[in-house]
Design a protein around this motif. Structure first.
Motif, short mmCIF file in Angstrom:
data_model
loop_
_atom_site.label_atom_id
_atom_site.label_comp_id
_atom_site.label_asym_id
_atom_site.label_seq_id
_atom_site.Cartn_x
_atom_site.Cartn_y
_atom_site.Cartn_z
N GLU A 70 0.84 -1.20 0.00
CA GLU A 70 0.00 0.00 0.00
C GLU A 70 0.87 1.25 0.00
OE1 GLU A 70 -3.73 -0.01 2.16
OE2 GLU A 70 -3.07 1.83 3.14
N ASN A 71 0.55 2.20 -0.89
CA ASN A 71 1.34 3.41 -1.02
C ASN A 71 0.41 4.62 -0.98
OD1 ASN A 71 3.17 5.39 -1.58
ND2 ASN A 71 3.62 4.71 -3.66
N THR A 72 0.34 5.27 0.18
CA THR A 72 -0.49 6.47 0.33
C THR A 72 0.34 7.66 0.80
OG1 THR A 72 -1.03 5.86 2.60
CG2 THR A 72 -2.55 5.11 0.89
N VAL A 73 1.62 7.67 0.44
CA VAL A 73 2.54 8.70 0.91
C VAL A 73 2.12 10.09 0.42
CG1 VAL A 73 4.93 9.51 0.81
CG2 VAL A 73 4.45 7.10 1.09
N GLU A 74 1.79 10.21 -0.87
CA GLU A 74 1.40 11.52 -1.42
C GLU A 74 0.13 12.03 -0.76
OE1 GLU A 74 1.46 11.92 -5.70
OE2 GLU A 74 2.81 10.20 -5.83
N LEU A 75 -0.83 11.15 -0.54
CA LEU A 75 -2.09 11.54 0.11
C LEU A 75 -1.82 11.99 1.55
CD1 LEU A 75 -5.18 11.76 -0.02
CD2 LEU A 75 -5.27 9.39 0.75
N ASP A 76 -1.01 11.24 2.28
CA ASP A 76 -0.68 11.62 3.66
C ASP A 76 0.04 12.96 3.71
OD1 ASP A 76 -1.79 9.24 4.46
OD2 ASP A 76 0.13 8.19 4.58
N THR A 77 0.90 13.22 2.74
CA THR A 77 1.63 14.48 2.70
C THR A 77 0.69 15.66 2.49
OG1 THR A 77 3.53 13.34 1.75
CG2 THR A 77 3.48 15.73 1.53
N ILE A 78 -0.28 15.50 1.61
CA ILE A 78 -1.22 16.59 1.36
C ILE A 78 -2.15 16.81 2.55
CG2 ILE A 78 -3.20 17.29 -0.07
CD1 ILE A 78 -1.78 16.05 -2.44
N LEU A 79 -2.60 15.74 3.18
CA LEU A 79 -3.54 15.86 4.30
C LEU A 79 -2.88 16.38 5.57
CD1 LEU A 79 -5.68 12.63 3.90
CD2 LEU A 79 -6.23 14.95 3.18
N ASN A 80 -1.60 16.10 5.78
CA ASN A 80 -0.91 16.47 7.02
C ASN A 80 0.12 17.57 6.80
OD1 ASN A 80 -2.36 14.44 8.35
ND2 ASN A 80 -0.85 12.92 7.76
N LYS A 81 -0.27 18.64 6.15
CA LYS A 81 0.65 19.76 5.95
C LYS A 81 0.97 20.40 7.29
CE LYS A 81 -0.68 21.17 1.32
NZ LYS A 81 -1.28 22.22 0.52
N PRO A 82 2.23 20.78 7.49
CA PRO A 82 2.56 21.43 8.76
C PRO A 82 1.94 22.83 8.82
CG PRO A 82 4.47 21.36 7.31
CD PRO A 82 3.39 20.57 6.65
N LYS A 83 1.50 23.19 10.00
CA LYS A 83 0.89 24.51 10.21
C LYS A 83 1.98 25.52 10.55
CE LYS A 83 -3.30 22.85 10.00
NZ LYS A 83 -3.91 22.80 8.73
N THR A 84 1.76 26.76 10.18
CA THR A 84 2.68 27.83 10.50
C THR A 84 2.54 28.19 11.97
OG1 THR A 84 2.47 28.69 8.27
CG2 THR A 84 3.39 30.17 9.92
N ILE A 85 3.66 28.27 12.67
CA ILE A 85 3.64 28.60 14.08
C ILE A 85 3.78 30.11 14.23
CG2 ILE A 85 4.81 28.31 16.29
CD1 ILE A 85 5.80 25.61 15.25
N VAL A 86 2.86 30.72 14.97
CA VAL A 86 2.89 32.15 15.20
C VAL A 86 3.10 32.39 16.69
CG1 VAL A 86 1.59 34.30 14.99
CG2 VAL A 86 1.31 32.52 13.28
N PHE A 87 4.16 33.11 17.02
CA PHE A 87 4.46 33.40 18.41
C PHE A 87 3.90 34.77 18.78
CE2 PHE A 87 7.89 30.51 17.15
CZ PHE A 87 7.76 29.55 18.13
N ASP A 88 3.50 34.91 20.04
CA ASP A 88 3.06 36.21 20.52
C ASP A 88 4.27 37.13 20.60
OD1 ASP A 88 0.48 35.32 20.79
OD2 ASP A 88 0.74 34.73 22.89
N LYS A 89 4.03 38.40 20.31
CA LYS A 89 5.11 39.38 20.32
C LYS A 89 5.53 39.65 21.76
CE LYS A 89 6.17 44.10 19.22
NZ LYS A 89 5.56 45.40 19.19
N LYS A 90 6.81 39.57 22.01
CA LYS A 90 7.35 39.89 23.32
C LYS A 90 7.40 41.41 23.45
CE LYS A 90 11.31 39.13 26.29
NZ LYS A 90 12.65 38.59 26.40
N PRO A 91 6.97 41.96 24.58
CA PRO A 91 6.98 43.43 24.71
C PRO A 91 8.41 43.96 24.76
CG PRO A 91 6.27 42.39 26.75
CD PRO A 91 6.38 41.31 25.73
N ASN A 92 8.57 45.18 24.27
CA ASN A 92 9.87 45.84 24.34
C ASN A 92 10.15 46.24 25.79
OD1 ASN A 92 10.38 45.65 21.60
ND2 ASN A 92 9.30 47.55 21.16
N ARG A 93 11.38 46.62 26.07
CA ARG A 93 11.77 46.96 27.43
C ARG A 93 10.99 48.16 27.98
NH1 ARG A 93 16.63 45.96 29.72
NH2 ARG A 93 16.93 48.18 30.12
N ASN A 94 10.71 49.16 27.15
CA ASN A 94 10.08 50.38 27.65
C ASN A 94 8.56 50.38 27.50
OD1 ASN A 94 12.44 51.61 28.55
ND2 ASN A 94 12.93 52.30 26.48
#
Length: 110
Positions: A70-94
């Motif tokens: 069984e070969n479902t590698v291409e299907l698994d790749t399309i279905l399980n795309k990595p999500k973009t990680i967004v970090f919260d902005k760290k406040p500046n010192r002031n």
């Protein structure tokens, strides 16, 4: 003479530029123009994969072959795309502190 001057035949340079790997493809895998190939062993598994393909609006050629693995590698790749990680902005010192103390970040929580 400039360092950026090309010392060779123009047609050779153009062929070299066009021969690279195209990372910005116009045709996506799983589209109508470029369907993915999936190999399954049984008709029941084919029905499961066909339901997944229809649910996600992907075009695929599903082949039933009990002799092949069984070969479902291409299907698994399309279905399980990595999500973009967004970090919260760290406040500046002031900037004012986010804890609500009214102090600057550098004097409070830094």
């Amino acid at each position: 003479m400039s360092k950026l001057f090309f010392k060779g035949r123009i047609e050779t340079r153009q062929n070299h530029v066009l021969a690279g790997y195209n990372v910005n493809r116009d045709v996506k895998a799983g589209s109508e123009e470029s369907p993915i190939a999936v190999v399954v062993k049984t008709e029941e598994r084919k029905a499961e994969v066909a339901a997944l393909v229809a649910e996600h609006a992907i075009f695929a050629e599903i082949v039933v072959d009990a002799d092949q693995e069984e070969n479902t590698v291409e299907l698994d790749t399309i279905l399980n795309k990595p999500k973009t990680i967004v970090f919260d902005k760290k406040p500046n010192r002031n900037d004012p502190c986010s804890c609500g103390s009214g102090k600057k970040y550098k004097k409070c929580c830094a």
